[in-house]
Write a protein that holds these residues in place. Structure first.
Motif, mmCIF file in Angstrom:
data_model
loop_
_atom_site.group_PDB
_atom_site.id
_atom_site.type_symbol
_atom_site.label_atom_id
_atom_site.label_comp_id
_atom_site.label_asym_id
_atom_site.label_seq_id
_atom_site.Cartn_x
_atom_site.Cartn_y
_atom_site.Cartn_z
ATOM 1 N N PRO A 39 0.972 -1.304 0.130
ATOM 2 C CA PRO A 39 0.154 0.047 -0.015
ATOM 3 C C PRO A 39 0.814 1.360 0.066
ATOM 4 O O PRO A 39 1.977 1.314 0.683
ATOM 5 C CB PRO A 39 -0.920 -0.293 1.163
ATOM 6 N N GLN A 40 0.649 1.855 -1.169
ATOM 7 C CA GLN A 40 1.539 3.058 -1.253
ATOM 8 C C GLN A 40 0.772 4.310 -1.059
ATOM 9 O O GLN A 40 -0.478 4.298 -1.584
ATOM 10 C CB GLN A 40 1.877 3.412 -2.643
ATOM 11 N N ARG A 41 1.108 5.111 0.081
ATOM 12 C CA ARG A 41 0.436 6.434 0.487
ATOM 13 C C ARG A 41 1.057 7.571 -0.368
ATOM 14 O O ARG A 41 2.411 7.271 -0.947
ATOM 15 C CB ARG A 41 0.758 6.629 1.881
ATOM 16 N N PRO A 42 0.774 8.707 -0.787
ATOM 17 C CA PRO A 42 1.357 9.758 -1.286
ATOM 18 C C PRO A 42 2.419 10.168 -0.729
ATOM 19 O O PRO A 42 2.779 10.051 0.404
ATOM 20 C CB PRO A 42 0.144 11.106 -1.142
ATOM 21 N N THR A 43 3.490 10.326 -1.574
ATOM 22 C CA THR A 43 4.765 10.742 -1.244
ATOM 23 C C THR A 43 5.180 11.903 -1.496
ATOM 24 O O THR A 43 5.133 12.304 -2.720
ATOM 25 C CB THR A 43 5.746 9.634 -1.661
ATOM 26 N N ALA A 73 15.378 10.123 -0.200
ATOM 27 C CA ALA A 73 15.996 10.397 -1.547
ATOM 28 C C ALA A 73 16.442 8.996 -2.116
ATOM 29 O O ALA A 73 16.302 8.947 -3.256
ATOM 30 C CB ALA A 73 16.725 11.433 -1.265
ATOM 31 N N LEU A 74 17.160 8.137 -1.329
ATOM 32 C CA LEU A 74 17.883 7.066 -1.843
ATOM 33 C C LEU A 74 16.854 6.181 -2.166
ATOM 34 O O LEU A 74 16.885 5.480 -3.130
ATOM 35 C CB LEU A 74 18.755 6.554 -0.722
ATOM 36 N N THR A 75 15.495 6.013 -1.447
ATOM 37 C CA THR A 75 14.566 5.117 -1.633
ATOM 38 C C THR A 75 14.056 5.266 -2.952
ATOM 39 O O THR A 75 13.856 4.512 -3.771
ATOM 40 C CB THR A 75 13.536 5.214 -0.421
ATOM 41 N N SER A 84 7.636 2.621 1.664
ATOM 42 C CA SER A 84 8.904 2.948 1.110
ATOM 43 C C SER A 84 9.114 2.254 -0.344
ATOM 44 O O SER A 84 8.918 1.305 -0.554
ATOM 45 C CB SER A 84 9.947 2.372 2.253
ATOM 46 N N LEU A 85 9.587 2.935 -1.254
ATOM 47 C CA LEU A 85 9.741 2.496 -2.549
ATOM 48 C C LEU A 85 10.924 1.073 -2.563
ATOM 49 O O LEU A 85 10.869 0.371 -3.270
ATOM 50 C CB LEU A 85 10.415 3.435 -3.690
ATOM 51 N N LEU A 86 11.559 1.239 -1.515
ATOM 52 C CA LEU A 86 12.699 0.265 -1.442
ATOM 53 C C LEU A 86 12.361 -1.084 -1.070
ATOM 54 O O LEU A 86 12.793 -2.058 -1.186
ATOM 55 C CB LEU A 86 13.867 0.687 -0.525
#
Length: 335
Positions: free
Chosen positions: A7-11, A21-23, A95-97
């Protein structure tokens, strides 16, 4: 080799911390031949001015079928690669990572007019930038279309014309194929990079048996040790533009032979070959529909070409050509 092939929340767009930033820089590439891309959701391009939209979360578990069907020239080949997979999400994280992380297990079937390869495959993606796949295949050659042809050692000529002239020597046989495929992958905005190493072990029943026996495998396009190792690598640099993927692929194959080269005399005017090869060329893919789910999710056509930088038999202007069509079918999906 050949081959392939995720579940992605607005980033907030401007992250206040280095880890975030690294993620964002670690988002994996979207398209691959036989790679774990079919397991992932499409991602919107990252820009400096527009926040990321909310993406559908990966399901907690899913069962899906994925297929890739290719026709190849130089060498000539036709192959269907199919997998039935159960996948389990590892982390519930924005987290995208960590968001596209999973473990999976399934069954793989690769079928051509000359052979079939059947067996289990497992896959682990603990981070979006790292994936590893491992599996076993029972291999059966039918003895058709010149396969399989075997040789007493790795120092035999095996170009297309010679193998065509010796088609009558082809015979059916079987064996075992084990592989481990670690892959690193990353994406920054619309630019993606990935590199997959294949570590393969073959154990085939050959008429020219012993530790030095070899056979020609059309996928790897080289003489493979009947009992021994082969290393291969595919490295892709991709530009993702909505439904289009444009890029380039560098491919290499290195068979490893267990033999004493000093015991064999080379052909007149030639050095002893190691039968490795390298090619590079463009890759173009188009996805007709990028929406996840459905009977035919993300149907995609791909076209590749590759010019040989090194090969025992193919150092000329004629390129390697491949055309393929892939899609995924969602069978079960739940939270």
């Amino acid at each position: 080799m050949p081959a392939n092939v995720f579940p992605q929340r607005p980033t907030p767009v401007r992250s206040p911390s280095l880890p975030k930033a690294l993620t964002r820089a670690a988002l994996l590439a979207l398209l691959g031949l036989g790679a774990p891309v079919a397991a992932q959701q499409p991602q919107a391009p990252i820009t400096e001015d527009v926040p990321l939209p909310v993406q559908p979360p990966l399901p907690d578990s899913r069962v899906y079928f994925t297929t890739l069907n290719v026709v190849r020239y130089n060498p000539l080949g036709l192959e269907s690669q199919n997998r039935l997979v159960y996948q389990k999400r590892l982390f519930d994280s924005p987290s995208l990572l960590l968001r596209d992380t999973y473990a999976s297990a399934g069954a793989s079937l690769r079928l051509s007019p000359a052979f079939f390869k059947l067996g289990p495959v497992v896959e682990l993606q603990p981070l979006a930038i790292f994936n590893v796949r491992a599996g076993y295949e029972y291999v059966q050659f039918f003895g058709t279309f010149g396969s399989v042809q075997s040789y007493p050692d790795s120092f035999q000529p095996y170009d297309d014309d010679l193998r065509s002239a010796t088609n009558d020597t082809a015979y059916g046989t079987s064996g075992h194929h084990f592989f481990v495929e670690p892959m690193l992958q990353a994406k920054v905005k619309s630019l993606a990079l990935r590199s997959k190493l294949a570590i393969e072990y073959w154990n085939m029943s050959l008429r020219d048996g012993g530790t030095r026996g070899t056979f020609y495998d059309p996928t790897l396009d080289t003489l493979v040790p009947g009992k021994g190792w082969v290393l291969a690598n595919d490295t892709d640099l991709l530009w993702l533009a909505g439904q289009w993927t444009l890029g380039a692929r560098l491919s290499a194959v290195w068979p490893r032979y267990d033999e004493d080269t000093s015991a064999v005399e080379p052909l007149p005017g030639r050095a002893l070959p190691n039968n490795s090869h390298v090619r590079v060329g463009p890759l173009v893919a188009y996805a007709f529909d990028t929406k996840p789910g459905g009977l035919m999710s993300k149907p995609t056509v791909v076209v590749m070409a590759g010019w040989y930088l090194k090969h025992e038999n193919r150092m000329n202007a004629m390129p390697y050509l491949l055309g393929g069509f892939s899609f995924t079918t969602e069978l079960l999906s739940g939270r």
